[in-house]
Motif scaffolding. Sequence first.
Motif, PDB file in Angstrom:
ATOM      1  N   LEU A 255     -30.947   4.541   0.644  1.00 55.05           N
ATOM      2  CA  LEU A 255     -29.577   4.294   0.198  1.00 55.05           C
ATOM      3  C   LEU A 255     -29.518   3.211  -0.870  1.00 55.05           C
ATOM      4  O   LEU A 255     -28.788   3.345  -1.859  1.00 55.05           O
ATOM      5  CB  LEU A 255     -28.695   3.910   1.392  1.00 55.05           C
ATOM      6  CG  LEU A 255     -28.317   5.059   2.328  1.00 55.05           C
ATOM      7  CD1 LEU A 255     -27.625   4.532   3.572  1.00 55.05           C
ATOM      8  CD2 LEU A 255     -27.411   6.073   1.618  1.00 55.05           C
ATOM      9  N   ASP A 256     -30.267   2.131  -0.684  1.00 59.36           N
ATOM     10  CA  ASP A 256     -30.265   1.074  -1.698  1.00 59.36           C
ATOM     11  C   ASP A 256     -30.634   1.640  -3.068  1.00 59.36           C
ATOM     12  O   ASP A 256     -30.016   1.310  -4.090  1.00 59.36           O
ATOM     13  CB  ASP A 256     -31.251  -0.041  -1.317  1.00 59.36           C
ATOM     14  CG  ASP A 256     -30.764  -0.889  -0.158  1.00 59.36           C
ATOM     15  OD1 ASP A 256     -29.553  -0.857   0.158  1.00 59.36           O
ATOM     16  OD2 ASP A 256     -31.610  -1.596   0.447  1.00 59.36           O
ATOM     17  N   ALA A 257     -31.645   2.505  -3.087  1.00 55.17           N
ATOM     18  CA  ALA A 257     -32.106   3.083  -4.357  1.00 55.17           C
ATOM     19  C   ALA A 257     -31.090   4.067  -4.932  1.00 55.17           C
ATOM     20  O   ALA A 257     -30.764   4.024  -6.130  1.00 55.17           O
ATOM     21  CB  ALA A 257     -33.459   3.764  -4.143  1.00 55.17           C
ATOM     22  N   ASN A 258     -30.591   4.980  -4.089  1.00 57.48           N
ATOM     23  CA  ASN A 258     -29.702   6.025  -4.592  1.00 57.48           C
ATOM     24  C   ASN A 258     -28.325   5.484  -4.970  1.00 57.48           C
ATOM     25  O   ASN A 258     -27.710   5.940  -5.942  1.00 57.48           O
ATOM     26  CB  ASN A 258     -29.575   7.146  -3.567  1.00 57.48           C
ATOM     27  CG  ASN A 258     -30.840   7.968  -3.463  1.00 57.48           C
ATOM     28  OD1 ASN A 258     -31.738   7.836  -4.303  1.00 57.48           O
ATOM     29  ND2 ASN A 258     -30.940   8.809  -2.449  1.00 57.48           N
ATOM     30  N   GLY A 274     -28.385  -7.428  -3.635  1.00 56.27           N
ATOM     31  CA  GLY A 274     -28.951  -8.678  -3.160  1.00 56.27           C
ATOM     32  C   GLY A 274     -30.331  -8.923  -3.751  1.00 56.27           C
ATOM     33  O   GLY A 274     -30.924  -8.051  -4.403  1.00 56.27           O
ATOM     34  N   GLU A 275     -30.854 -10.114  -3.491  1.00 56.63           N
ATOM     35  CA  GLU A 275     -32.185 -10.454  -4.003  1.00 56.63           C
ATOM     36  C   GLU A 275     -33.256  -9.517  -3.465  1.00 56.63           C
ATOM     37  O   GLU A 275     -34.272  -9.292  -4.115  1.00 56.63           O
ATOM     38  CB  GLU A 275     -32.523 -11.904  -3.631  1.00 56.63           C
ATOM     39  CG  GLU A 275     -31.680 -12.936  -4.364  1.00 56.63           C
ATOM     40  CD  GLU A 275     -32.087 -14.350  -4.006  1.00 56.63           C
ATOM     41  OE1 GLU A 275     -33.116 -14.517  -3.313  1.00 56.63           O
ATOM     42  OE2 GLU A 275     -31.373 -15.286  -4.414  1.00 56.63           O
ATOM     43  N   ASP A 276     -33.011  -8.964  -2.261  1.00 57.34           N
ATOM     44  CA  ASP A 276     -33.973  -8.030  -1.669  1.00 57.34           C
ATOM     45  C   ASP A 276     -33.706  -6.585  -2.084  1.00 57.34           C
ATOM     46  O   ASP A 276     -34.314  -5.653  -1.560  1.00 57.34           O
ATOM     47  CB  ASP A 276     -33.949  -8.153  -0.144  1.00 57.34           C
ATOM     48  CG  ASP A 276     -32.554  -7.870   0.432  1.00 57.34           C
ATOM     49  OD1 ASP A 276     -31.589  -7.712  -0.361  1.00 57.34           O
ATOM     50  OD2 ASP A 276     -32.425  -7.813   1.670  1.00 57.34           O
ATOM     51  N   GLY A 277     -32.764  -6.384  -3.018  1.00 53.80           N
ATOM     52  CA  GLY A 277     -32.437  -5.031  -3.472  1.00 53.80           C
ATOM     53  C   GLY A 277     -31.404  -4.326  -2.631  1.00 53.80           C
ATOM     54  O   GLY A 277     -31.096  -3.154  -2.877  1.00 53.80           O
ATOM     55  N   SER A 278     -30.852  -5.004  -1.616  1.00 59.27           N
ATOM     56  CA  SER A 278     -29.874  -4.365  -0.741  1.00 59.27           C
ATOM     57  C   SER A 278     -28.569  -4.123  -1.492  1.00 59.27           C
ATOM     58  O   SER A 278     -28.074  -4.995  -2.218  1.00 59.27           O
ATOM     59  CB  SER A 278     -29.618  -5.223   0.496  1.00 59.27           C
ATOM     60  OG  SER A 278     -29.140  -6.495   0.125  1.00 59.27           O
ATOM     61  N   HIS A 279     -28.030  -2.918  -1.327  1.00 58.30           N
ATOM     62  CA  HIS A 279     -26.817  -2.525  -2.026  1.00 58.30           C
ATOM     63  C   HIS A 279     -25.602  -2.818  -1.146  1.00 58.30           C
ATOM     64  O   HIS A 279     -25.642  -2.577   0.064  1.00 58.30           O
ATOM     65  CB  HIS A 279     -26.876  -1.028  -2.365  1.00 58.30           C
ATOM     66  CG  HIS A 279     -25.832  -0.586  -3.338  1.00 58.30           C
ATOM     67  ND1 HIS A 279     -24.516  -0.388  -2.992  1.00 58.30           N
ATOM     68  CD2 HIS A 279     -25.907  -0.305  -4.670  1.00 58.30           C
ATOM     69  CE1 HIS A 279     -23.835   0.006  -4.042  1.00 58.30           C
ATOM     70  NE2 HIS A 279     -24.655   0.068  -5.080  1.00 58.30           N
ATOM     71  N   PRO A 280     -24.497  -3.309  -1.724  1.00 60.90           N
ATOM     72  CA  PRO A 280     -23.330  -3.658  -0.909  1.00 60.90           C
ATOM     73  C   PRO A 280     -22.707  -2.483  -0.162  1.00 60.90           C
ATOM     74  O   PRO A 280     -22.025  -2.692   0.845  1.00 60.90           O
ATOM     75  CB  PRO A 280     -22.332  -4.225  -1.940  1.00 60.90           C
ATOM     76  CG  PRO A 280     -23.142  -4.615  -3.109  1.00 60.90           C
ATOM     77  CD  PRO A 280     -24.322  -3.694  -3.136  1.00 60.90           C
ATOM     78  N   LEU A 281     -22.934  -1.239  -0.633  1.00 54.62           N
ATOM     79  CA  LEU A 281     -22.346  -0.076   0.029  1.00 54.62           C
ATOM     80  C   LEU A 281     -23.197   0.460   1.176  1.00 54.62           C
ATOM     81  O   LEU A 281     -22.729   1.292   1.952  1.00 54.62           O
ATOM     82  CB  LEU A 281     -22.120   1.053  -0.986  1.00 54.62           C
ATOM     83  CG  LEU A 281     -20.902   0.925  -1.908  1.00 54.62           C
ATOM     84  CD1 LEU A 281     -20.950   2.014  -2.975  1.00 54.62           C
ATOM     85  CD2 LEU A 281     -19.613   1.002  -1.114  1.00 54.62           C
TER      86      LEU A 281
END
Length: 378
Positions: A255-258, A274-281
């Motif tokens: 999900l983070d990538a897509n 986020g710094e770890d690549g986490s997406h807010p959605l």
Amino acid sequence: MSDHISGPRALSDPIADITDVYAFPSPETAGRLVLVVNTLPMAAPDALFSAGLLYRFRLRPLTRSDDGSGWGFVPGDEELVLDCVFDAPEHVADGTGEHRQRGTCVTPGGEQVSFLVNDEAGGEGRGLRVFAGVRWDPFIMDARAALATIATRKLAFTDPGSIFLDGKNVLGLVIELDTGFLPGWELVGVVAETLTRGEFNVRIERVGRPEVKNMMLAPKEFDPVNRDLEIRDLYNMEDAFHLGDSYAGAFRARLDANLAFWDGLDGTQDWPVGEDGSHPLTDLVLADHLVLDITRPYVETGSFLEIELAARRGEPHATCGGRTLNDDVMDTIFTQLVNAGRGPTIRDGVDGATRPGTDAFPYLARPNPDPPEPPEHH
């Protein structure tokens, strides 16, 4: 699309494939909640339900909580479950060769409500009414353009767009429920499932919001962690209200990538990661149930995601939320994915079904007696 053909198992056993889920206050009767689950993409006009499946709605009360994401809805432990099952079809003894099928739904009070498939009057018990049968697929989306967007990495929507194989049918199951079964509940999470029927129930499909599996989880090419993993059947096995730890990392990486891919289609980043690549959605998507306020009246359009987005802004919501049959939810989804609602509406060029849902039970439009032929899968 929506949840049509949402993984290898759905492709091999389409009878258990959930295409869409809807939940909304009844526009016809105050104090009633309408739940709809559609199954079997490309249903033939004489299609019937599987006697080997359990068709289930699960409802839980939601409470607000500040988890740091701004989405902040926590399912309670209390759960209302509505199960429907179907008998094996019987030959009609009139020489036509047609079949008849009965279904049974168990009310929250334990009463069994029986009904005949394709009978528009449905079956009725105390505080509950049920319909099941072949109906026009009400899903609103230009699926080919959405897939072309992923393939070309450019927005491929046109105006007008077109509904893929418009006029296709589904098997619709509609339950109208007295909100008195949900005493003290306000915000409700709704998910629908198909499971194997019998002593041991295996979840085959589960659906809350539309297009989570096909638009957000299916594409592999952007995911640096699980690039060769078909993830959707694993996702279907999970409890929508209590995601397990075993595959959570894989779901989050995908999900983070897509979601970052969708956000970048207009050339700007509207959802800072986020710094770890986490997406807010990602947290919102993984809380994969419709969010409905059962104390609010029915509104035809504009309620989908309204409760969640208001919570994100720290504001009170203004509608019943949930998902109605005629709400063009894909424009809402694409707009949030691409520009977080800060830019123009991302339209797929399709604004409504050719046969919209109605405002009277059983709400789904009558089926197409001559639907388009399903595509061949190789």
